[in-house]
Design an enzyme around this catalytic site. Sequence first.
Site, short mmCIF file in Angstrom:
data_model
loop_
_atom_site.label_atom_id
_atom_site.label_comp_id
_atom_site.label_asym_id
_atom_site.label_seq_id
_atom_site.Cartn_x
_atom_site.Cartn_y
_atom_site.Cartn_z
N SER A 114 0.83 -1.21 0.00
CA SER A 114 0.00 0.00 0.00
C SER A 114 0.86 1.25 0.00
O SER A 114 0.34 2.34 -0.24
CB SER A 114 -0.98 0.01 1.17
N HIS A 135 -3.49 -3.51 -5.64
CA HIS A 135 -3.73 -3.06 -4.26
C HIS A 135 -5.19 -3.26 -3.88
O HIS A 135 -6.07 -2.53 -4.33
CB HIS A 135 -3.34 -1.57 -4.14
N GLU A 147 -6.77 -1.19 -6.84
CA GLU A 147 -5.93 -0.26 -7.60
C GLU A 147 -4.90 -1.07 -8.36
O GLU A 147 -4.11 -1.82 -7.76
CB GLU A 147 -5.25 0.73 -6.65
N ASN A 185 -5.12 6.31 -0.88
CA ASN A 185 -4.34 6.71 0.29
C ASN A 185 -3.70 8.09 0.13
O ASN A 185 -3.19 8.67 1.09
CB ASN A 185 -3.28 5.67 0.63
P1 NAI Z 1 -0.26 -9.54 8.01
O1 NAI Z 1 0.79 -9.21 9.00
O2 NAI Z 1 -1.65 -9.84 8.48
O3 NAI Z 1 0.23 -10.78 7.13
C1 NAI Z 1 1.51 -10.90 6.57
C2 NAI Z 1 1.82 -12.38 6.37
O4 NAI Z 1 3.03 -12.49 5.61
C3 NAI Z 1 2.09 -13.14 7.68
O5 NAI Z 1 1.30 -14.30 7.71
C4 NAI Z 1 3.58 -13.48 7.64
O6 NAI Z 1 3.88 -14.74 8.23
C5 NAI Z 1 3.84 -13.50 6.15
N1 NAI Z 1 5.23 -13.20 5.79
C6 NAI Z 1 5.99 -12.19 6.26
N2 NAI Z 1 7.20 -12.21 5.65
C7 NAI Z 1 7.19 -13.27 4.79
C8 NAI Z 1 8.13 -13.79 3.85
N3 NAI Z 1 9.33 -13.23 3.70
N4 NAI Z 1 7.76 -14.85 3.13
C9 NAI Z 1 6.55 -15.41 3.26
N5 NAI Z 1 5.60 -14.96 4.13
C10 NAI Z 1 5.93 -13.89 4.88
O7 NAI Z 1 -0.26 -8.31 6.96
P2 NAI Z 1 -1.46 -7.75 6.07
O8 NAI Z 1 -2.22 -6.75 6.83
O9 NAI Z 1 -2.17 -8.89 5.46
O10 NAI Z 1 -0.65 -6.94 4.94
C11 NAI Z 1 0.08 -7.60 3.94
C12 NAI Z 1 0.43 -6.62 2.84
O11 NAI Z 1 -0.75 -6.02 2.32
C13 NAI Z 1 1.34 -5.47 3.26
O12 NAI Z 1 2.17 -5.15 2.17
C14 NAI Z 1 0.34 -4.35 3.52
O13 NAI Z 1 0.91 -3.08 3.39
C15 NAI Z 1 -0.67 -4.59 2.41
N6 NAI Z 1 -2.01 -4.07 2.65
C16 NAI Z 1 -2.60 -4.15 3.87
C17 NAI Z 1 -3.89 -3.65 4.07
C18 NAI Z 1 -4.54 -3.75 5.41
O14 NAI Z 1 -5.52 -3.03 5.62
N7 NAI Z 1 -4.09 -4.60 6.31
C19 NAI Z 1 -4.62 -3.01 2.97
C20 NAI Z 1 -3.95 -3.05 1.70
C21 NAI Z 1 -2.67 -3.53 1.57
#
Ligand code: NAI
Length: 383
Positions: A114, A135, A147, A185
């Site tokens: 994001s 996105h 997006e 954003n």
């Molecule tokens: P989260 O923390 O809930 O999940 C991330 C997952 O990735 C975890 O299960 C973790 O074990 C895994 N992970 C971390 N490093 C890793 C690696 N090197 N290899 C494999 N798995 C790995 O995070 P969330 O909230 O789902 O966000 C994920 C992405 O989406 C980020 O880039 C965030 O900026 C983006 N995003 C988040 C939004 C939100 O509202 N939470 C909205 C839009 C985008």
Amino acid sequence: MKVGVIGSGAMGTGIAQVAAMASCVVVVYDNNLSALDKSKASLDATFAKLEGKGKLPDAKAVMARLSFTNSLSGLADCALVIEAIVEHLEVKKQLFASLEAQVGEGCILATNTSSLSVTAIAAACVKPERVLGLHFFNPPPLMALVEVVPAIQTSPEVAKLANQIMMDWGKTPVIAKDTPGFIVNRVARPFYGEALRIYEEGIADIATIDWAMTTFGGYRMGPFTLMDYIGHDVNYVVTETVFTSFFFDPRYKPSFSQKRLLEAGWLGRKSGKGFYDYSSPEPQKTAIEDAALGLEIVDRINAMLINEAVDALYLKVATAADLELAMTKGVNYPQGLLALADSWGVARVLTVLDELYRKYGEDRYRASALLRRAASEGATILN
Ligand code: NAI
């Protein structure tokens, strides 16, 4: 179509659900086994619930299309892989470089980042032309907007195909330039930032600003209620990242009031306290219901929002139609900000901004060149 989802957290799990419900075969990869277990259990429960409500004919059949792995090689024959891991540039770059060695030539690689530069992520790949941003909004199954963010290296065919896949999945894709905050954003920043500024100046308290924005602005939630809902750990960090990424443009300057909440651990609804106190079932909100004040607040915040949207159009971040779609579908604004500009009349928007600029002498309040041009020509923003 076989789709890979990397990262089985909140976003990855939601994206996997969307893809599986759109009849794709989905492989979910995470390097953390317990995150994979949690994701699987949560999807199982979601599909069973949807089936129970009559919204899904066969939960088991959908679940059978999903598999879970902690080995990247499981993604070998995917046509599209969407990454949703931790928001960290170096970690994402490393992952993309290793991923590219596992997938076939034609596989599209997407990031759900994001706030990071898609171009910087694509640069980690041997074939950066196959990389782009997709996105999604949280929660992906409920939020229609996606997006689509081509990096400067992305081939037009890849962007077009990814856009079509999003439509096939029942999503509403919009094309955004690879600039900080993409569309939503970026354009939404003044909803929070200008509300915080009004509060910090002591013009009105949080309850009054929230009351004004819902009553006269038609927004579903006031800015302080919404920030508490999103969580200050998320909302503040997005603001700070956008501010930094825009080379410290004062238009996006974060607020100390919000930073202090974050430092105190008062993250909002999820921690029981933010701008409001959630320890009692109904947080205390006593607004000063003064219509003149309320309208002044709404005019000021809306003028700043319109300015941001018009400037994004001017700088070709997105088309007018996509800007309108993004703000109505991505953050549920009552109407598109460009349409709002025209219904107010651009001259009136410009007057509000110029008055703020005169009063404060801050670059933050500079009007977009497009707004100024439209006002001088007596033109509208939308045709
Ligand atoms: P989260 O923390 O809930 O999940 C991330 C997952 O990735 C975890 O299960 C973790 O074990 C895994 N992970 C971390 N490093 C890793 C690696 N090197 N290899 C494999 N798995 C790995 O995070 P969330 O909230 O789902 O966000 C994920 C992405 O989406 C980020 O880039 C965030 O900026 C983006 N995003 C988040 C939004 C939100 O509202 N939470 C909205 C839009 C985008």
